[in-house]
Design a protein around this motif. Structure first.
Motif, PDB file in Angstrom:
ATOM      1  N   GLY A 171       0.791  -1.224   0.000  1.00  0.00           N
ATOM      2  CA  GLY A 171       0.000   0.000   0.000  1.00  0.00           C
ATOM      3  C   GLY A 171       0.818   1.267   0.000  1.00  0.00           C
ATOM      4  N   VAL A 172       2.120   1.159  -0.262  1.00  0.00           N
ATOM      5  CA  VAL A 172       2.990   2.338  -0.268  1.00  0.00           C
ATOM      6  C   VAL A 172       2.969   2.960  -1.665  1.00  0.00           C
ATOM      7  CG1 VAL A 172       5.336   3.188   0.093  1.00  0.00           C
ATOM      8  CG2 VAL A 172       4.436   1.317   1.501  1.00  0.00           C
ATOM      9  N   SER A 173       2.882   4.269  -1.720  1.00  0.00           N
ATOM     10  CA  SER A 173       2.932   4.988  -2.994  1.00  0.00           C
ATOM     11  C   SER A 173       3.838   6.204  -2.837  1.00  0.00           C
ATOM     12  CB  SER A 173       1.530   5.422  -3.438  1.00  0.00           C
ATOM     13  OG  SER A 173       0.930   6.254  -2.455  1.00  0.00           O
ATOM     14  N   ALA A 174       4.525   6.533  -3.924  1.00  0.00           N
ATOM     15  CA  ALA A 174       5.453   7.667  -3.915  1.00  0.00           C
ATOM     16  C   ALA A 174       4.715   8.945  -4.300  1.00  0.00           C
ATOM     17  CB  ALA A 174       6.596   7.411  -4.889  1.00  0.00           C
ATOM     18  N   MET A 175       5.129  10.053  -3.730  1.00  0.00           N
ATOM     19  CA  MET A 175       4.548  11.353  -4.058  1.00  0.00           C
ATOM     20  C   MET A 175       5.120  11.864  -5.380  1.00  0.00           C
ATOM     21  SD  MET A 175       4.560  13.335  -0.392  1.00  0.00           S
ATOM     22  CE  MET A 175       3.910  12.595   1.091  1.00  0.00           C
ATOM     23  N   ARG A 176       4.284  12.586  -6.113  1.00  0.00           N
ATOM     24  CA  ARG A 176       4.691  13.226  -7.359  1.00  0.00           C
ATOM     25  C   ARG A 176       4.336  14.709  -7.271  1.00  0.00           C
ATOM     26  NH1 ARG A 176       7.903   9.225  -9.367  1.00  0.00           N
ATOM     27  NH2 ARG A 176       6.795   7.220  -9.299  1.00  0.00           N
ATOM     28  N   GLU A 200       4.100  31.519  -8.088  1.00  0.00           N
ATOM     29  CA  GLU A 200       4.618  31.519  -6.721  1.00  0.00           C
ATOM     30  C   GLU A 200       4.006  30.367  -5.917  1.00  0.00           C
ATOM     31  OE1 GLU A 200       4.935  34.532  -2.851  1.00  0.00           O
ATOM     32  OE2 GLU A 200       3.801  35.095  -4.646  1.00  0.00           O
ATOM     33  N   GLY A 201       4.871  29.668  -5.168  1.00  0.00           N
ATOM     34  CA  GLY A 201       4.402  28.554  -4.327  1.00  0.00           C
ATOM     35  C   GLY A 201       4.307  27.232  -5.038  1.00  0.00           C
ATOM     36  N   THR A 202       4.816  27.147  -6.271  1.00  0.00           N
ATOM     37  CA  THR A 202       4.777  25.888  -7.016  1.00  0.00           C
ATOM     38  C   THR A 202       6.042  25.080  -6.725  1.00  0.00           C
ATOM     39  OG1 THR A 202       3.507  26.937  -8.783  1.00  0.00           O
ATOM     40  CG2 THR A 202       4.603  24.860  -9.303  1.00  0.00           C
ATOM     41  N   VAL A 203       5.879  23.760  -6.594  1.00  0.00           N
ATOM     42  CA  VAL A 203       7.019  22.871  -6.370  1.00  0.00           C
ATOM     43  C   VAL A 203       7.754  22.713  -7.697  1.00  0.00           C
ATOM     44  CG1 VAL A 203       7.755  20.561  -5.708  1.00  0.00           C
ATOM     45  CG2 VAL A 203       5.859  21.662  -4.487  1.00  0.00           C
ATOM     46  N   MET A 204       8.996  23.146  -7.714  1.00  0.00           N
ATOM     47  CA  MET A 204       9.796  23.064  -8.932  1.00  0.00           C
ATOM     48  C   MET A 204      10.492  21.712  -9.062  1.00  0.00           C
ATOM     49  SD  MET A 204      11.536  26.849  -8.858  1.00  0.00           S
ATOM     50  CE  MET A 204      12.496  26.489 -10.345  1.00  0.00           C
ATOM     51  N   GLU A 205      10.966  21.185  -7.953  1.00  0.00           N
ATOM     52  CA  GLU A 205      11.749  19.949  -8.002  1.00  0.00           C
ATOM     53  C   GLU A 205      11.625  19.208  -6.676  1.00  0.00           C
ATOM     54  OE1 GLU A 205      16.457  18.582  -8.627  1.00  0.00           O
ATOM     55  OE2 GLU A 205      15.848  20.692  -8.738  1.00  0.00           O
ATOM     56  N   GLN A 206      11.672  17.887  -6.769  1.00  0.00           N
ATOM     57  CA  GLN A 206      11.642  17.049  -5.569  1.00  0.00           C
ATOM     58  C   GLN A 206      13.070  16.603  -5.265  1.00  0.00           C
ATOM     59  OE1 GLN A 206       8.894  13.503  -3.756  1.00  0.00           O
ATOM     60  NE2 GLN A 206       9.461  13.309  -5.905  1.00  0.00           N
ATOM     61  N   LEU A 207      13.600  17.068  -4.150  1.00  0.00           N
ATOM     62  CA  LEU A 207      14.973  16.745  -3.781  1.00  0.00           C
ATOM     63  C   LEU A 207      15.080  15.367  -3.136  1.00  0.00           C
ATOM     64  CD1 LEU A 207      15.923  20.236  -2.306  1.00  0.00           C
ATOM     65  CD2 LEU A 207      16.238  19.398  -4.660  1.00  0.00           C
ATOM     66  N   MET A 208      14.093  14.997  -2.351  1.00  0.00           N
ATOM     67  CA  MET A 208      14.015  13.647  -1.763  1.00  0.00           C
ATOM     68  C   MET A 208      12.558  13.206  -1.820  1.00  0.00           C
ATOM     69  SD  MET A 208      15.173  12.216   1.998  1.00  0.00           S
ATOM     70  CE  MET A 208      16.923  12.468   1.629  1.00  0.00           C
ATOM     71  N   ARG A 209      12.341  12.020  -2.344  1.00  0.00           N
ATOM     72  CA  ARG A 209      10.982  11.557  -2.586  1.00  0.00           C
ATOM     73  C   ARG A 209      10.232  11.302  -1.283  1.00  0.00           C
ATOM     74  NH1 ARG A 209       9.128  10.125  -7.202  1.00  0.00           N
ATOM     75  NH2 ARG A 209      11.210   9.745  -8.057  1.00  0.00           N
ATOM     76  N   GLY A 210       8.966  11.696  -1.295  1.00  0.00           N
ATOM     77  CA  GLY A 210       8.092  11.425  -0.157  1.00  0.00           C
ATOM     78  C   GLY A 210       7.214  10.211  -0.427  1.00  0.00           C
ATOM     79  N   TYR A 211       6.774   9.572   0.644  1.00  0.00           N
ATOM     80  CA  TYR A 211       5.966   8.358   0.514  1.00  0.00           C
ATOM     81  C   TYR A 211       4.782   8.412   1.466  1.00  0.00           C
ATOM     82  CZ  TYR A 211       9.925   6.361  -2.036  1.00  0.00           C
ATOM     83  OH  TYR A 211      10.926   6.133  -2.961  1.00  0.00           O
ATOM     84  N   VAL A 212       3.702   7.755   1.035  1.00  0.00           N
ATOM     85  CA  VAL A 212       2.502   7.649   1.875  1.00  0.00           C
ATOM     86  C   VAL A 212       2.076   6.187   1.917  1.00  0.00           C
ATOM     87  CG1 VAL A 212       1.671   9.999   1.452  1.00  0.00           C
ATOM     88  CG2 VAL A 212       0.979   8.142  -0.086  1.00  0.00           C
ATOM     89  N   LEU A 213       1.475   5.807   3.032  1.00  0.00           N
ATOM     90  CA  LEU A 213       0.901   4.479   3.213  1.00  0.00           C
ATOM     91  C   LEU A 213      -0.596   4.656   3.433  1.00  0.00           C
ATOM     92  CD1 LEU A 213       1.181   1.406   3.629  1.00  0.00           C
ATOM     93  CD2 LEU A 213       1.612   1.882   6.062  1.00  0.00           C
ATOM     94  N   GLY A 214      -1.350   4.516   2.345  1.00  0.00           N
ATOM     95  CA  GLY A 214      -2.776   4.820   2.440  1.00  0.00           C
ATOM     96  C   GLY A 214      -2.961   6.307   2.660  1.00  0.00           C
ATOM     97  N   THR A 216      -1.689   7.632   5.516  1.00  0.00           N
ATOM     98  CA  THR A 216      -0.642   7.939   6.488  1.00  0.00           C
ATOM     99  C   THR A 216       0.634   8.363   5.769  1.00  0.00           C
ATOM    100  OG1 THR A 216      -1.562   6.282   7.996  1.00  0.00           O
ATOM    101  CG2 THR A 216       0.681   7.046   8.436  1.00  0.00           C
ATOM    102  N   ILE A 217       1.195   9.464   6.198  1.00  0.00           N
ATOM    103  CA  ILE A 217       2.435   9.960   5.592  1.00  0.00           C
ATOM    104  C   ILE A 217       3.620   9.238   6.216  1.00  0.00           C
ATOM    105  CG2 ILE A 217       3.890  11.983   5.241  1.00  0.00           C
ATOM    106  CD1 ILE A 217       1.382  13.692   5.359  1.00  0.00           C
ATOM    107  N   LEU A 218       4.383   8.566   5.357  1.00  0.00           N
ATOM    108  CA  LEU A 218       5.596   7.908   5.838  1.00  0.00           C
ATOM    109  C   LEU A 218       6.759   8.883   5.919  1.00  0.00           C
ATOM    110  CD1 LEU A 218       5.371   4.594   3.778  1.00  0.00           C
ATOM    111  CD2 LEU A 218       4.807   4.917   6.187  1.00  0.00           C
ATOM    112  N   ARG A 219       6.856   9.743   4.900  1.00  0.00           N
ATOM    113  CA  ARG A 219       7.920  10.742   4.876  1.00  0.00           C
ATOM    114  C   ARG A 219       7.493  11.896   3.970  1.00  0.00           C
ATOM    115  NH1 ARG A 219      13.662   8.837   2.689  1.00  0.00           N
ATOM    116  NH2 ARG A 219      12.644   9.188   0.682  1.00  0.00           N
ATOM    117  N   HIS A 220       7.715  13.124   4.467  1.00  0.00           N
ATOM    118  CA  HIS A 220       7.396  14.294   3.657  1.00  0.00           C
ATOM    119  C   HIS A 220       8.381  14.412   2.494  1.00  0.00           C
ATOM    120  CE1 HIS A 220       5.156  15.233   7.292  1.00  0.00           C
ATOM    121  NE2 HIS A 220       4.509  16.173   6.621  1.00  0.00           N
ATOM    122  N   ALA A 221       7.880  14.918   1.401  1.00  0.00           N
ATOM    123  CA  ALA A 221       8.747  15.143   0.246  1.00  0.00           C
ATOM    124  C   ALA A 221       9.540  16.431   0.451  1.00  0.00           C
ATOM    125  CB  ALA A 221       7.912  15.237  -1.027  1.00  0.00           C
ATOM    126  N   MET A 222      10.857  16.359   0.286  1.00  0.00           N
ATOM    127  CA  MET A 222      11.705  17.537   0.390  1.00  0.00           C
ATOM    128  C   MET A 222      11.804  18.171  -0.999  1.00  0.00           C
ATOM    129  SD  MET A 222      14.674  16.084   2.949  1.00  0.00           S
ATOM    130  CE  MET A 222      14.225  15.354   4.506  1.00  0.00           C
TER     131      MET A 222
END
Length: 247
Positions: A171-176, A200-214, A216-222
């Motif tokens: 059930g883990v999925s990566a953030m985009r 302004e306020g738009t995400v230009m690049e993902q430095l470290m991928r974030g993941y969610v489990l359903g 539940t946030i496993l790790r925020h995307a940097m």
């Protein structure tokens, strides 16, 4: 033969005696005389029947006593039935409360079990995320040139693919987040870059991928977030501003 069995015969004999004792001329007499004689005869017959019914009257009193006893017993049974009905209703209400408590306990247990399962998965997967990060860095940074390097590269990328498939099944999925608006609930801003290419306020690049489990946030995307550029000030505008400040 009992007294009760003799009574109908006695009554019939009395009626026969009364009718036979009536003179034949009575039936030929005037209507008033006939009526008087008939009334007197009926009275005598009734008195005779009452005398003969004395044992029956006594028997009826005994029946009345028995009937009264039955009525009292019936009332007692009715009171007992009402008492048992009240106890049954009370027991039914207690059972309904116990059933409701058990259902609440069952639902609470299921929810707690699901929470524990998610927490256990989260703890395990969080420890595996750095391994996934290393595989991704190797894929982007290493450039195999020889056949041996290419074989090694293909081998560990196969391991990486297997690991990712296992995480997806759990059930883990990566953030985009690239190109989406910055959301502090999912993203963590590590860099800000002035640009006119993104709002302004738009995400230009993902430095470290974030993941969610359903949910539940496993790790925020940097991420790196776009900010507007500072306005360009010409020399004339600068001189004018300095003059206004000095004035």
């Amino acid at each position: 033969m009992t007294e009760e069995q003799k009574q109908p015969e006695t009554i019939n004999q009395n009626l026969e005696v009364t009718i036979s004792d009536t003179p034949a001329d009575t039936f030929n007499a005037a209507p008033e005389s006939i009526e008087k004689n008939s009334v007197e005869s009926t009275v005598e017959t009734v008195e005779s029947i009452e005398v003969n019914l004395e044992p029956e009257k006594q028997f009826s009193e005994e029946q009345a006593e028995i009937f009264a006893a039955f009525q009292q017993e019936n009332a007692n049974l009715k009171n007992l039935l009402d008492e048992k009905s009240q106890q049954a209703e009370l027991t039914k209400a207690q059972y309904a409360r116990l059933a409701a408590d058990f259902e609440n306990f069952r639902r609470r247990t299921i929810n707690e079990k699901e929470i524990l399962e998610i927490q256990a998965k989260k703890n395990v997967i969080t420890e595996l995320l750095p391994v996934v990060d290393n595989f991704e860095r190797a894929r982007t940074q290493l450039k195999p040139e020889t056949d041996g390097e290419k074989a090694i590269h293909t081998s560990y990328q196969g391991v990486y693919k297997t690991l990712v498939e296992c995480l997806k099944k759990m059930g883990v999925s990566a953030m985009r987040p690239e190109g989406k608006e910055f959301d502090p609930n999912f993203h963590e801003a590590m860099l800000r870059e002035q640009t006119d290419e993104y709002p302004e306020g738009t995400v230009m690049e993902q430095l470290m991928r974030g993941y969610v489990l359903g949910d539940t946030i496993l790790r925020h995307a940097m991420v790196k977030v776009a900010v507007p550029k500072d306005p360009v000030i010409t020399s004339e505008e600068k001189n004018t501003e300095e003059q206004e400040n000095n004035g």
